[in-house]
Design an enzyme around this catalytic site. Structure first.
Site, mmCIF file in Angstrom:
data_model
loop_
_atom_site.group_PDB
_atom_site.id
_atom_site.type_symbol
_atom_site.label_atom_id
_atom_site.label_comp_id
_atom_site.label_asym_id
_atom_site.label_seq_id
_atom_site.Cartn_x
_atom_site.Cartn_y
_atom_site.Cartn_z
ATOM 1 C CD GLU A 80 -53.419 -54.131 -31.747
ATOM 2 O OE1 GLU A 80 -54.518 -54.180 -32.308
ATOM 3 O OE2 GLU A 80 -52.902 -55.111 -31.179
ATOM 4 C CG HIS A 88 -53.218 -68.738 -33.790
ATOM 5 N ND1 HIS A 88 -54.575 -68.519 -33.719
ATOM 6 C CD2 HIS A 88 -52.635 -67.552 -33.492
ATOM 7 C CE1 HIS A 88 -54.795 -67.241 -33.408
ATOM 8 N NE2 HIS A 88 -53.643 -66.638 -33.268
ATOM 9 C CG HIS A 89 -50.824 -71.465 -28.323
ATOM 10 N ND1 HIS A 89 -49.678 -71.770 -27.617
ATOM 11 C CD2 HIS A 89 -51.286 -72.634 -28.821
ATOM 12 C CE1 HIS A 89 -49.450 -73.084 -27.701
ATOM 13 N NE2 HIS A 89 -50.399 -73.631 -28.436
ATOM 14 C CD GLU A 90 -56.304 -64.378 -29.364
ATOM 15 O OE1 GLU A 90 -55.751 -63.885 -30.343
ATOM 16 O OE2 GLU A 90 -56.233 -63.870 -28.202
ATOM 17 C CD GLU A 98 -54.782 -57.326 -36.581
ATOM 18 O OE1 GLU A 98 -54.521 -58.499 -36.889
ATOM 19 O OE2 GLU A 98 -54.814 -56.931 -35.403
HETATM 20 C C1 NOJ Z 1 -55.327 -60.324 -33.212
HETATM 21 C C2 NOJ Z 1 -54.139 -60.602 -34.047
HETATM 22 O O1 NOJ Z 1 -53.380 -59.429 -34.251
HETATM 23 C C3 NOJ Z 1 -54.609 -61.176 -35.347
HETATM 24 O O2 NOJ Z 1 -53.516 -61.356 -36.222
HETATM 25 C C4 NOJ Z 1 -55.328 -62.463 -35.088
HETATM 26 O O3 NOJ Z 1 -55.863 -62.945 -36.284
HETATM 27 C C5 NOJ Z 1 -56.465 -62.272 -34.094
HETATM 28 N N1 NOJ Z 1 -56.003 -61.563 -32.952
HETATM 29 C C6 NOJ Z 1 -57.044 -63.609 -33.639
HETATM 30 O O4 NOJ Z 1 -56.110 -64.299 -32.879
HETATM 31 CA CA CA Z 2 -53.696 -57.290 -32.824
#
Ligand code: NOJ
Ligand code: CA
Length: 646
Positions: free
Chosen positions: A144, A346-348, A451
């Site tokens: 990024e 969603h899996h962070e 973002e």
């Molecule tokens: C980074 C991701 O690119 C973003 O879309 C997301 O909201 C955050 N991580 C949290 O998971």
């Molecule tokens: Ca990201």
């Protein structure tokens, strides 16, 4: 015409590439080096070589183009050591009209079993002076970065796809195809314009662990006179294996909204508390909004236990089967389905791989039971900051593009496919065309998305989205999350903004291909601009064909795509910080048909800095003979829908 020569110099293998009779890739080395066993980097004779041709057309289940021609000549050469262990290594070249791919194949042999690769010697010796568009590799961030444009001689260590333009105007993209169970390849510059493969190491320093028989991914060169020709080259997909997942009609392209942008604006939180975004009530509003406007997905981030505190560093706390108490996932999933919409899971992971893999089966079963058919995954961790704990309790730190993570991402894809779930990976390994083999891998991030404009450290430059189509997007679909209408968000983050005009936000839906596209802004911000919003409602995400009408890397691009499920065409055109005007021919439209063009363009006073909202929405009757003038403001854009009139 492209020609490849494979040869030996002092028994050391090299290749070179000619384009229209001119040598463009000079003598470039080939070979592999191993730990503990002798290298396969020299002492060879060519013991056999054969050529063959292939030509067929295959159909994408979803994509930017429905039918793709795979047409190449192949050279398979066996290199055998003349002394010592007398091992063999196969080098395979595929030569297309739009570039080449080559890979190493290591057959099973008595004196070649388990190997640990410590270096791949592949070189790319670029002959003509070239300009490069690049992002750095093996740095704290994964992919990024804002792209740099420099002479190739100023490149140091970079990711692929690496895009080059030679002095003579030839465009070359260096990348790889079908990265499976191997390390990601980055490029390091040596003397002058020489680039060499630099495989991302595992935490123990080894690059790749493999057992013969095995083969490497394809090393690819896409070659085109025009910048746009790189976009309509399907060489990367062609070098991937056909679909291994059978009937994938359960993978559905579409558009989604979600509880997401408010977190990036700071008005809601992922974690629990008064600002918690993922509440049952707020999610219902999104489901209603999605159903009313024809979106098929609602993403909800921050729905599960683990986000409280410093989630960035707490990858081991996420619970993937436990919702926050104020998020009634069962009720919401049922409610969504009753309205023809699906929740998007969603899996962070925050890069906590052990924690995630321990829960993976349960987490996927849990979503499957709820009727959730797609998941956005996330691996927020600095480069080299992916963690996993081994059986002895020792923590290892890995890169996002090492063999370890290549295997992990693949495991998630395979496990998800068993449950008919599609995956959109954020903080991914770069794409190498694997969507052909695994069509449930629908999209990825892997570059700076929208973002960054909310975070503003700094935001994306106006040229960023004029660079992406010719760099990152050559790898595959990107979940950029376009469509922010409240460009200035003065209340939420007065120092940051979206550095485009409003019309450019619409153009992104056509320019940046992904089978799933987010309408990233808050419903409230769409409700106040219903006429502009209409384009996002109308634009499809699954195409029969794609054409690039014009473009220069980092400057501007105009792409038209034909809807896969109707006779409509859509156009997206955008520019960097410079306003520009050009005429395009509509000869891609069917002859003898009149179309209604719904045009969403920058207004006469538009300029991204001072007047980003000025827009003209108009209708015009056009035919294939019409010449249309596209007038783009600074960091502006234009989006058009062409519908045949009956
Ligand atoms: C980074 C991701 O690119 C973003 O879309 C997301 O909201 C955050 N991580 C949290 O998971
Ligand atoms: Ca990201």
């Amino acid at each position: 015409m492209i020609t490849v020569t494979l040869g030996l110099e002092n028994k050391t293998p090299y290749y070179q590439v000619d384009h229209r009779g001119k040598n463009i890739i000079g003598k470039s080395r080939l070979g592999l080096r191993f730990k503990d066993v002798p290298h396969l980097d020299g002492g060879f004779a060519i013991s056999s070589s054969e050529t063959s041709s292939f030509d067929n057309i295959w159909t994408q289940p979803w994509g930017e183009k429905k039918d793709i021609r795979n047409h190449y000549n192949e050279l398979r050469a066996i290199l055998t050591e003349t002394d010592g262990l007398k091992r063999s290594m196969v080098v395979v070249f595929r030569v297309y009209d739009d570039g080449i791919g080559f890979r190493y194949e290591l057959p099973k042999q008595e004196s070649l079993g388990d190997v640990q690769i410590i270096d791949e010697l592949t070189e790319f010796q670029i002959n003509d002076p070239a300009t490069a568009w690049w992002i750095p590799a093996r740095e704290w961030n994964r992919y990024e970065y804002l792209y740099d444009k420099t002479p190739l001689t100023e490149v140091s260590h970079v990711h692929t796809p690496l895009t080059l333009r030679t002095e003579a105007g030839l465009h070359i993209s260096i990348h790889e195809a079908a990265l499976v169970d191997y390390a990601g390849m980055t490029l390091k510059r040596g003397r002058g314009q020489s680039l060499k493969a630099d495989l991302t190491p595992l935490s123990d320093g080894i690059k790749v662990k493999a057992t013969a028989p095995f083969h490497t991914p394809w090393r690819t060169l896409q070659i085109s006179d025009t910048a746009g020709g790189l976009i309509t080259s399907y060489l990367i997909l062609n070098l991937n294996e056909p679909n291994k997942q059978g009937d994938v009609s359960w993978v559905t392209p579409g558009k989604y909204v979600g509880i997401w942008w408010e977190m990036h604006l700071g008005v809601a939180s992922w974690g629990s508390g008064v600002k918690h975004g993922a509440t049952t009530e707020r999610t219902k509003t999104y489901i209603d909004f999605a159903a009313d406007h024809g979106f098929n997905g609602v993403l909800v981030e921050g729905w599960n236990i683990g986000w409280d505190g410093d989630w960035f560093s707490n990858g081991d706390f996420f619970r993937f089967t436990e919702a926050y108490p104020d998020f009634d996932i069962k009720v919401l999933s049922d409610y969504a389905q009753s309205k023809g919409v699906r929740l998007i899971g969603h899996h962070e992971t925050s890069g906590g791989i052990s924690n995630y893999e321990q829960q993976l089966s349960d987490a996927l079963d849990y979503y499957q039971k709820l009727g959730i058919t797609s998941i956005k995954t996330g691996y927020v961790a600095d480069g080299g900051g992916i963690t996993f704990t081994d059986e002895n309790g020792k923590t290892h730190y890995e890169w996002h593009d090492s063999q370890f993570m290549v295997r992990h991402y693949q495991k998630v894809i395979d496990e998800a496919a068993k449950r008919k779930i599609a995956i959109n990976t954020h903080e991914p390994i770069k794409d190498t065309g694997l969507r052909r083999t695994y069509p449930n891998w629908v999209s990825r991030e892997g570059a700076r998305g929208q973002e960054y404009n909310a975070w503003g450290e700094p935001g994306n430059s106006p040229e960023h989205t004029a660079i992406l189509p010719f760099t990152r997007m050559l790898a595959g679909p990107m979940d950029f999350t376009p469509g922010i209408f409240d460009l200035l968000f003065e209340k939420e983050k007065p120092n940051n903004r979206i550095p485009t005009t409003l019309a450019k936000q619409l153009a992104l839906y056509v320019v940046l291909y992904s089978p799933i596209q987010m309408a990233a802004d808050l419903p409230e911000n769409y409700q106040v601009r219903p006429k502009t919003f209409q384009f996002i409602k109308d634009v499809p995400t699954d195409w029969e064909n794609t054409l690039v009408l014009n473009g220069e890397v980092g400057d501007f691009v105009t792409i038209v795509r034909k809807d896969r499920h109707s006779d409509d065409w859509f156009l997206g055109s955008l520019t960097n910080e410079k306003a520009r005007k050009f005429e395009i021919s509509l000869d891609f439209l069917s002859a003898d048909t009149t179309y209604m063009a719904q045009i969403y363009g920058d207004g006469p006073k538009a300029d991204f800095e001072n007047n980003p909202y000025d827009m003209v929405i108009e209708e015009k009757q056009v035919t294939a003979k019409t010449k249309l003038v596209i007038d783009l403001a600074t960091s502006g854009g234009q989006a058009i829908r062409f519908t045949p009139l009956k």
